[in-house]
Scaffold this motif. Structure first.
Motif, PDB file in Angstrom:
ATOM      1  N   ILE A 137      -3.933  -7.540  22.320  1.00  0.00           N
ATOM      2  CA  ILE A 137      -3.846  -8.595  23.326  1.00  0.00           C
ATOM      3  C   ILE A 137      -3.719  -9.926  22.603  1.00  0.00           C
ATOM      4  CG2 ILE A 137      -5.081  -9.711  25.226  1.00  0.00           C
ATOM      5  CD1 ILE A 137      -6.480  -7.104  25.783  1.00  0.00           C
ATOM      6  N   ALA A 138      -2.862 -10.820  23.124  1.00  0.00           N
ATOM      7  CA  ALA A 138      -2.660 -12.104  22.452  1.00  0.00           C
ATOM      8  C   ALA A 138      -2.481 -13.225  23.453  1.00  0.00           C
ATOM      9  CB  ALA A 138      -1.433 -12.022  21.540  1.00  0.00           C
TER      10      ALA A 138
ATOM     11  N   GLY B 270       3.897  -5.437  17.901  1.00  0.00           N
ATOM     12  CA  GLY B 270       3.428  -4.374  18.778  1.00  0.00           C
ATOM     13  C   GLY B 270       2.363  -4.835  19.754  1.00  0.00           C
ATOM     14  N   THR B 271       2.435  -6.088  20.123  1.00  0.00           N
ATOM     15  CA  THR B 271       1.465  -6.630  21.085  1.00  0.00           C
ATOM     16  C   THR B 271       1.685  -6.003  22.462  1.00  0.00           C
ATOM     17  OG1 THR B 271       1.242  -8.687  19.867  1.00  0.00           O
ATOM     18  CG2 THR B 271       0.712  -8.757  22.222  1.00  0.00           C
ATOM     19  N   ASP B 272       0.608  -5.534  23.071  1.00  0.00           N
ATOM     20  CA  ASP B 272       0.717  -4.894  24.381  1.00  0.00           C
ATOM     21  C   ASP B 272       0.726  -5.897  25.515  1.00  0.00           C
ATOM     22  OD1 ASP B 272       0.583  -2.008  23.606  1.00  0.00           O
ATOM     23  OD2 ASP B 272      -1.291  -2.698  22.701  1.00  0.00           O
ATOM     24  N   VAL B 273      -0.140  -6.902  25.432  1.00  0.00           N
ATOM     25  CA  VAL B 273      -0.241  -7.889  26.506  1.00  0.00           C
ATOM     26  C   VAL B 273      -0.282  -9.281  25.889  1.00  0.00           C
ATOM     27  CG1 VAL B 273      -1.497  -8.630  28.557  1.00  0.00           C
ATOM     28  CG2 VAL B 273      -1.651  -6.239  27.815  1.00  0.00           C
TER      29      VAL B 273
ATOM     30  N   LEU C 161     -10.896 -14.796  28.980  1.00  0.00           N
ATOM     31  CA  LEU C 161     -10.229 -16.063  29.300  1.00  0.00           C
ATOM     32  C   LEU C 161      -9.454 -16.474  28.059  1.00  0.00           C
ATOM     33  CD1 LEU C 161     -13.127 -18.007  31.082  1.00  0.00           C
ATOM     34  CD2 LEU C 161     -11.503 -16.354  32.054  1.00  0.00           C
ATOM     35  N   MET C 162      -8.124 -16.454  28.189  1.00  0.00           N
ATOM     36  CA  MET C 162      -7.277 -16.644  27.016  1.00  0.00           C
ATOM     37  C   MET C 162      -6.365 -17.836  27.230  1.00  0.00           C
ATOM     38  SD  MET C 162      -6.188 -12.756  26.204  1.00  0.00           S
ATOM     39  CE  MET C 162      -5.010 -12.601  27.522  1.00  0.00           C
ATOM     40  N   GLY C 163      -6.259 -18.679  26.205  1.00  0.00           N
ATOM     41  CA  GLY C 163      -5.290 -19.739  26.377  1.00  0.00           C
ATOM     42  C   GLY C 163      -5.503 -20.950  25.502  1.00  0.00           C
ATOM     43  N   ASP C 164      -4.850 -22.015  25.970  1.00  0.00           N
ATOM     44  CA  ASP C 164      -4.884 -23.312  25.295  1.00  0.00           C
ATOM     45  C   ASP C 164      -5.963 -24.129  25.985  1.00  0.00           C
ATOM     46  OD1 ASP C 164      -4.534 -25.858  24.367  1.00  0.00           O
ATOM     47  OD2 ASP C 164      -2.408 -26.007  24.887  1.00  0.00           O
TER      48      ASP C 164
ATOM     49  N   VAL D  43       0.415 -21.507  17.607  1.00  0.00           N
ATOM     50  CA  VAL D  43       0.686 -20.158  17.100  1.00  0.00           C
ATOM     51  C   VAL D  43      -0.103 -19.129  17.911  1.00  0.00           C
ATOM     52  CG1 VAL D  43       1.267 -20.899  14.776  1.00  0.00           C
ATOM     53  CG2 VAL D  43      -1.121 -20.340  15.328  1.00  0.00           C
ATOM     54  N   PRO D  44       0.320 -17.852  17.841  1.00  0.00           N
ATOM     55  CA  PRO D  44      -0.388 -16.817  18.599  1.00  0.00           C
ATOM     56  C   PRO D  44      -1.777 -16.525  18.023  1.00  0.00           C
ATOM     57  CG  PRO D  44       1.843 -16.101  17.968  1.00  0.00           C
ATOM     58  CD  PRO D  44       1.542 -17.341  17.190  1.00  0.00           C
ATOM     59  N   VAL D  45      -2.668 -16.175  18.944  1.00  0.00           N
ATOM     60  CA  VAL D  45      -4.030 -15.731  18.601  1.00  0.00           C
ATOM     61  C   VAL D  45      -4.191 -14.338  19.206  1.00  0.00           C
ATOM     62  CG1 VAL D  45      -6.478 -16.221  18.926  1.00  0.00           C
ATOM     63  CG2 VAL D  45      -4.867 -18.113  18.593  1.00  0.00           C
ATOM     64  N   LEU D  46      -4.634 -13.372  18.386  1.00  0.00           N
ATOM     65  CA  LEU D  46      -4.636 -11.973  18.806  1.00  0.00           C
ATOM     66  C   LEU D  46      -5.997 -11.310  18.632  1.00  0.00           C
ATOM     67  CD1 LEU D  46      -2.186 -12.508  16.515  1.00  0.00           C
ATOM     68  CD2 LEU D  46      -1.452 -10.293  17.329  1.00  0.00           C
TER      69      LEU D  46
END
Length: 283
Positions: free
Chosen positions: A3-4, A26-29, A153-156, A257-260
């Motif tokens: 998840i990212a 290979g990120t799923d979501v 809770l994911m985000g900026d 940048v992405p955070v996973l």
DNA sequence: ATGCCTAATACGATTAGA
């Protein structure tokens, strides 16, 4: 499950970059922020061709949040309970496209784009604090309803919670957004409501954003403002976490940048998402 | 080199970002 979260700073300007990254990692979501378009403008085909379905919430060229997933997306929710709108000076409050919730394999995920705040004392700053307080209240209510819910809770977040999270010298302690005591208290209140930063244990240092201006990336004068905060039932499934700093390099990067995180669902002992949830789908 | 901002829109100058 991988998840990212990624503030892509216009999905139309970075379609190939995002889709290539999804396939390569290979990120799923993926939870995206600042897609900067309406649903009908979203470049859906390249995502679908790569095997991802979409949930998109965008009202205009500003803000906008979305999910791309190769696992089924269920129960989409636009906004959260009590989410305030932004009132331009002299205008009426209008909800903005800053929160989208989905459920994936019994895990409730949110893509969140916290208001910037612009400047201490600006109406947008009060809006930012209100927005964070409402998110705190909604999350506490949600976890009181379902204490064993795996939720993230994911985000900026547009807050650098710790001193070491702010490396941009143009942000002055006591005079700048992102580092003010009020913003840090609002962020801490959400942690105190039962959420934990699930990435920091695996990536204790590092930034997630570098301004385009003033050589911020080459000088590594960034900020850590993108986070994945998980409930206890989510956190106990996390087995790895990472900030993909390399995505700031190359041609036409986002400024974030992405955070996973990687999850091992075998470690989850919680009951998961309640199928009988009767909350409205739009707040 | 990781290099002195970038994106959307009213397609030029403005708004917004952090």
């Amino acid at each position: 499950m991988r998840i990212a979260t990624w503030n892509v700073n216009s999905v139309r300007a970075r379609t190939a970059r995002v889709v290539d990254w999804l396939k390569r990692t290979g990120t799923d979501v993926l939870a995206m922020q600042e897609i900067k378009c309406r649903p009908e403008q979203f470049p859906s085909e390249p995502f679908r061709a790569a095997g991802y379905e979409l949930a998109v919430h965008g009202l205009d060229q500003w803000n906008g949040v979305a999910f791309a997933s190769r696992l089924p997306l269920e129960d989409q929710r636009i906004g959260f309970e009590g989410m305030p709108g932004y009132a331009k000076p002299g205008g009426e409050p209008r909800p903005e496209a800053r929160a989208l919730g989905v459920v994936v394999e019994g895990i409730e995920l949110w893509s969140l784009y916290v208001p910037n705040g612009r400047a201490l004392g600006d109406p947008h700053f009060a809006y930012k604090l209100d927005w964070l307080a409402a998110l705190d209240a909604a999350t506490r209510h949600r976890l009181a309803q379902q204490p064993g819910l795996p939720l993230a809770l994911m985000g900026d977040w547009n807050v650098a919670p710790r001193e070491e999270d702010m490396g941009d010298p143009s942000f002055v302690p006591g005079a700048s957004t992102h580092v003010s005591p009020q913003e840090r208290a609002a962020f801490q209140a959400i942690l105190d409501g039962g959420l934990v930063d699930v990435v920091r244990p695996y990536a204790p240092t590092g930034y997630t954003f570098w301004d385009y201006k003033n050589l911020r990336f080459p000088r590594n004068e960034g900020m850590r403002i993108d986070f994945i905060l998980g409930s206890q039932a989510f956190a106990e499934q996390v087995v790895d976490g990472r900030i993909d700093r390399a995505e700031r390099k190359g041609d036409a990067p986002s400024d974030h940048v992405p955070v996973l995180v990687d999850l091992d669902p075998e470690l989850g002992g919680a009951e998961g998402y309640d199928e009988d949830d009767d909350r409205p789908m739009i707040f």
